[in-house]
Design a protein around this motif. Structure first.
Motif, PDB file in Angstrom:
ATOM      1  N   THR A  30       0.844  -1.188   0.000  1.00  0.00           N
ATOM      2  CA  THR A  30       0.000   0.000   0.000  1.00  0.00           C
ATOM      3  C   THR A  30       0.882   1.242   0.000  1.00  0.00           C
ATOM      4  O   THR A  30       1.683   1.413   0.917  1.00  0.00           O
ATOM      5  CB  THR A  30      -0.898   0.018   1.247  1.00  0.00           C
ATOM      6  OG1 THR A  30      -1.664  -1.167   1.239  1.00  0.00           O
ATOM      7  CG2 THR A  30      -1.806   1.224   1.241  1.00  0.00           C
ATOM      8  N   PRO A  31       0.746   2.091  -1.002  1.00  0.00           N
ATOM      9  CA  PRO A  31       1.583   3.282  -1.002  1.00  0.00           C
ATOM     10  C   PRO A  31       1.082   4.279   0.031  1.00  0.00           C
ATOM     11  O   PRO A  31      -0.115   4.439   0.207  1.00  0.00           O
ATOM     12  CB  PRO A  31       1.417   3.848  -2.410  1.00  0.00           C
ATOM     13  CG  PRO A  31       0.354   3.069  -3.068  1.00  0.00           C
ATOM     14  CD  PRO A  31      -0.150   2.018  -2.133  1.00  0.00           C
ATOM     15  N   GLU A  32       1.993   4.906   0.721  1.00  0.00           N
ATOM     16  CA  GLU A  32       1.529   5.888   1.704  1.00  0.00           C
ATOM     17  C   GLU A  32       1.218   7.230   1.046  1.00  0.00           C
ATOM     18  O   GLU A  32       0.361   7.951   1.508  1.00  0.00           O
ATOM     19  CB  GLU A  32       2.516   6.043   2.874  1.00  0.00           C
ATOM     20  CG  GLU A  32       3.904   6.511   2.511  1.00  0.00           C
ATOM     21  CD  GLU A  32       4.826   5.403   2.053  1.00  0.00           C
ATOM     22  OE1 GLU A  32       6.024   5.668   1.999  1.00  0.00           O
ATOM     23  OE2 GLU A  32       4.368   4.273   1.745  1.00  0.00           O
ATOM     24  N   THR A  33       1.929   7.547  -0.035  1.00  0.00           N
ATOM     25  CA  THR A  33       1.695   8.826  -0.701  1.00  0.00           C
ATOM     26  C   THR A  33       1.494   8.620  -2.199  1.00  0.00           C
ATOM     27  O   THR A  33       2.322   7.990  -2.857  1.00  0.00           O
ATOM     28  CB  THR A  33       2.908   9.774  -0.504  1.00  0.00           C
ATOM     29  OG1 THR A  33       3.072  10.009   0.891  1.00  0.00           O
ATOM     30  CG2 THR A  33       2.703  11.104  -1.205  1.00  0.00           C
ATOM     31  N   LEU A  34       0.387   9.156  -2.713  1.00  0.00           N
ATOM     32  CA  LEU A  34       0.217   9.278  -4.160  1.00  0.00           C
ATOM     33  C   LEU A  34       0.344  10.754  -4.493  1.00  0.00           C
ATOM     34  O   LEU A  34      -0.132  11.606  -3.738  1.00  0.00           O
ATOM     35  CB  LEU A  34      -1.165   8.781  -4.606  1.00  0.00           C
ATOM     36  CG  LEU A  34      -1.536   7.334  -4.319  1.00  0.00           C
ATOM     37  CD1 LEU A  34      -2.910   7.028  -4.911  1.00  0.00           C
ATOM     38  CD2 LEU A  34      -0.493   6.387  -4.877  1.00  0.00           C
ATOM     39  N   ALA A  71      -9.503   9.367  -3.417  1.00  0.00           N
ATOM     40  CA  ALA A  71      -8.371   9.261  -2.479  1.00  0.00           C
ATOM     41  C   ALA A  71      -8.790   9.736  -1.094  1.00  0.00           C
ATOM     42  O   ALA A  71      -8.392   9.154  -0.075  1.00  0.00           O
ATOM     43  CB  ALA A  71      -7.190  10.075  -2.995  1.00  0.00           C
ATOM     44  N   ARG A 108     -10.235   7.311   1.392  1.00  0.00           N
ATOM     45  CA  ARG A 108      -9.386   6.222   1.897  1.00  0.00           C
ATOM     46  C   ARG A 108      -8.493   6.725   3.023  1.00  0.00           C
ATOM     47  O   ARG A 108      -7.477   7.387   2.758  1.00  0.00           O
ATOM     48  CB  ARG A 108      -8.517   5.673   0.771  1.00  0.00           C
ATOM     49  CG  ARG A 108      -9.297   4.877  -0.239  1.00  0.00           C
ATOM     50  CD  ARG A 108      -8.394   4.550  -1.385  1.00  0.00           C
ATOM     51  NE  ARG A 108      -9.039   3.658  -2.321  1.00  0.00           N
ATOM     52  CZ  ARG A 108      -8.938   2.329  -2.291  1.00  0.00           C
ATOM     53  NH1 ARG A 108      -8.218   1.742  -1.361  1.00  0.00           N
ATOM     54  NH2 ARG A 108      -9.545   1.597  -3.201  1.00  0.00           N
ATOM     55  N   LEU A 113      -4.319   7.113   3.289  1.00  0.00           N
ATOM     56  CA  LEU A 113      -3.692   7.427   2.008  1.00  0.00           C
ATOM     57  C   LEU A 113      -3.481   8.932   1.912  1.00  0.00           C
ATOM     58  O   LEU A 113      -4.401   9.708   2.158  1.00  0.00           O
ATOM     59  CB  LEU A 113      -4.609   6.964   0.871  1.00  0.00           C
ATOM     60  CG  LEU A 113      -4.087   7.175  -0.542  1.00  0.00           C
ATOM     61  CD1 LEU A 113      -2.840   6.353  -0.776  1.00  0.00           C
ATOM     62  CD2 LEU A 113      -5.167   6.765  -1.553  1.00  0.00           C
ATOM     63  N   ARG A 114      -2.273   9.328   1.600  1.00  0.00           N
ATOM     64  CA  ARG A 114      -1.970  10.743   1.444  1.00  0.00           C
ATOM     65  C   ARG A 114      -1.944  11.055  -0.050  1.00  0.00           C
ATOM     66  O   ARG A 114      -1.238  10.391  -0.799  1.00  0.00           O
ATOM     67  CB  ARG A 114      -0.591  11.001   2.064  1.00  0.00           C
ATOM     68  CG  ARG A 114      -0.424  12.366   2.600  1.00  0.00           C
ATOM     69  CD  ARG A 114       0.910  12.472   3.339  1.00  0.00           C
ATOM     70  NE  ARG A 114       1.430  13.771   3.041  1.00  0.00           N
ATOM     71  CZ  ARG A 114       2.490  14.011   2.301  1.00  0.00           C
ATOM     72  NH1 ARG A 114       3.210  13.023   1.801  1.00  0.00           N
ATOM     73  NH2 ARG A 114       2.855  15.244   2.066  1.00  0.00           N
ATOM     74  N   HIS A 115      -2.721  12.044  -0.465  1.00  0.00           N
ATOM     75  CA  HIS A 115      -2.739  12.421  -1.879  1.00  0.00           C
ATOM     76  C   HIS A 115      -2.232  13.848  -2.004  1.00  0.00           C
ATOM     77  O   HIS A 115      -2.887  14.790  -1.576  1.00  0.00           O
ATOM     78  CB  HIS A 115      -4.165  12.302  -2.439  1.00  0.00           C
ATOM     79  CG  HIS A 115      -4.265  12.621  -3.899  1.00  0.00           C
ATOM     80  ND1 HIS A 115      -5.274  13.380  -4.426  1.00  0.00           N
ATOM     81  CD2 HIS A 115      -3.459  12.294  -4.946  1.00  0.00           C
ATOM     82  CE1 HIS A 115      -5.096  13.498  -5.737  1.00  0.00           C
ATOM     83  NE2 HIS A 115      -4.008  12.853  -6.075  1.00  0.00           N
ATOM     84  N   LEU A 174      -7.431   3.815  -8.370  1.00  0.00           N
ATOM     85  CA  LEU A 174      -6.845   3.615  -7.035  1.00  0.00           C
ATOM     86  C   LEU A 174      -6.688   2.136  -6.712  1.00  0.00           C
ATOM     87  O   LEU A 174      -5.681   1.713  -6.127  1.00  0.00           O
ATOM     88  CB  LEU A 174      -7.681   4.321  -5.967  1.00  0.00           C
ATOM     89  CG  LEU A 174      -7.616   5.852  -5.999  1.00  0.00           C
ATOM     90  CD1 LEU A 174      -8.271   6.442  -4.765  1.00  0.00           C
ATOM     91  CD2 LEU A 174      -6.176   6.364  -6.094  1.00  0.00           C
ATOM     92  N   LEU A 201      -3.103   0.655  -5.745  1.00  0.00           N
ATOM     93  CA  LEU A 201      -2.938   0.099  -4.400  1.00  0.00           C
ATOM     94  C   LEU A 201      -2.832  -1.427  -4.429  1.00  0.00           C
ATOM     95  O   LEU A 201      -2.805  -2.076  -3.382  1.00  0.00           O
ATOM     96  CB  LEU A 201      -4.107   0.534  -3.503  1.00  0.00           C
ATOM     97  CG  LEU A 201      -4.235   2.062  -3.326  1.00  0.00           C
ATOM     98  CD1 LEU A 201      -5.493   2.411  -2.564  1.00  0.00           C
ATOM     99  CD2 LEU A 201      -3.011   2.629  -2.626  1.00  0.00           C
TER     100      LEU A 201
END
Ligand code: UD1
Length: 371
Positions: free
Chosen positions: A4-8, A28, A31, A34-36, A359, A363
């Motif tokens: 799972t990416p922490e930042t998109l 985003a 969720r 999740l940091r966008h 997403l 993810l």
């Protein structure tokens, strides 16, 4: 399954990017964890070309604004690259999302890819095969650099396959701009743009033109404008004018024929545009987005270009290509106005849920690969 990416991180810069970012930002935000991060390059900077869209579409304020402004392709692309580099290094995103085919798209993809950050191209695989269009170069280069190629339609998937892109990287997620259309149509219908402009309840044509091939050559632009003037003796023509086109019209000293119902407006916000498209008897454009929106809405569209990177709007939709010539435009307009209008045919995955699919892919929750 990927981690799972922490930042998109999403990079946008020009008007058509904003409609594509809005649903991704909304998905985003749903969720937790999740940091966008949103980066605005500043390619478009007039309030009517940028801020208005953020406000109307509820897009969060950009975390970074690179404020690059206008310039030649080389100058603009280079400045975006220089200013984006420290941002992406600081943010360390698990995926950098780039949208569409504008200079901001390719500039950000180049920077991220060279630093070893993964790139996701939203609207991958479209090809006009017209190398005189800067967008075609931007598309091909961006796709070549991308780790996730998020295609809007099957023809785009086919193009990527023909170019030898590994099928593993290609996902048929659908058209994210249609997410925005679906979410906005009720508001656009209530917004009353046609009434404000004085064409409510009337048959009218809606026009947008900004491509260099149409507006930068004075003889071509004059012929198109004179033709619109002529069309305006048959029905009102509503034409919000892009700043590039506005500058060229001023340089030529062209004015609309006296008495013609040709309404040249400043750029208008998204909801007004969508409301007018929806009610128009005919759309004449060279925009990519309008080709798709009219197909979704079932409104006849004439695209003043020799080719389109969105052939599905012709084969399955309401779009027709037309030469930038008086006779061709008037004949196609007459045919479109006289034709009986059928119901719009739905296009696969142009359904309002593309941002969720994007997403899910990024993810590692789902795959939309086409075998
Ligand atoms: C850009 C995109 C094009 C997209 C279009 C949508 C590229 C290569 N082109 O074209 O694919 O369809 O946006 O609008 O990325 N200007 C202003 N105010 C602004 C922005 C631009 O006045 O806020 C004027 C400037 O004079 C500028 C000119 O418009 O030089 C062109 O802007 P630019 O971003 O270079 O290209 P667009 O024609 O907008």
């Amino acid at each position: 399954m990927g981690r799972t990416p922490e930042t998109l991180l999403s990079v946008v810069g020009a008007r058509p990017n904003f409609m594509k970012l809005a649903p991704v930002a909304r998905a985003a935000a749903r969720r937790p964890g999740l940091r966008h991060v949103i980066v605005h390059t500043g390619q478009h900077y007039d309030a009517g070309m940028s801020d208005a869209f953020f406000a109307e579409l509820g897009i969060p304020r950009p975390d970074h604004n690179l404020e690059v402004g206008s310039g030649s392709h080389a100058a603009q692309t280079a400045l975006i690259m220089q200013r984006f580099e420290p941002v992406v290094i600081a943010e360390r995103p698990a995926a950098t999302l780039v949208y569409g085919d504008v200079n901001s798209t390719v500039a950000a993809a180049l920077v991220a890819a060279k630093l070893g950050f993964k790139v996701a191209h939203v609207e991958a695989g479209l090809r006009s095969r017209d190398w005189t269009m800067p967008e075609e170069i931007n598309r091909v280069v961006t796709d070549r650099l991308s780790d996730w190629l998020l295609a809007p339609s099957r023809d785009a998937v086919e193009n990527l396959r023909a170019e030898g892109v590994s099928a593993d990287r290609v996902h048929l997620v659908g058209n994210v701009m249609i997410d925005t259309l679906v979410a906005s149509l009720p508001r656009a219908r209530e917004n009353g743009a046609a009434k404000r402009i004085g064409v409510d309840g009337r048959r009218f044509a809606f026009v947008t033109l900004h491509r260099p091939n149409n507006v930068d050559a004075p003889a071509t632009l004059r012929e198109i404008l004179d033709t619109l003037g002529e069309l305006a003796s048959r029905l009102p023509v509503v034409f919000p004018v892009h700043p590039r086109t506005r500058a060229r019209i001023a340089e030529m000293g062209w004015t609309a024929p006296a008495g013609a119902a040709l309404k040249l407006l400043d750029p208008i916000p998204y909801l007004d545009t969508l409301g007018l498209e929806d009610q128009a008897a005919l759309v004449i454009t060279d925009s990519g987005g309008l080709q798709e929106e009219t197909t979704y809405l079932g409104v006849p569209c004439l695209t003043v270009r020799p080719s389109t990177e969105r052939p599905i709007t012709v084969t399955e939709g309401t779009n027709r290509l037309v030469k930038a010539e008086r006779g061709a435009i008037l004949a196609a307009a007459a045919a479109a106005l006289e034709a009986k209008r059928g119901a719009a045919r739905p296009i696969e995955r142009w359904d309002g849920h593309t941002a969720d699919r994007i997403l899910e892919v990024l993810l590692g929750e789902a795959s939309y690969r086409v075998s």
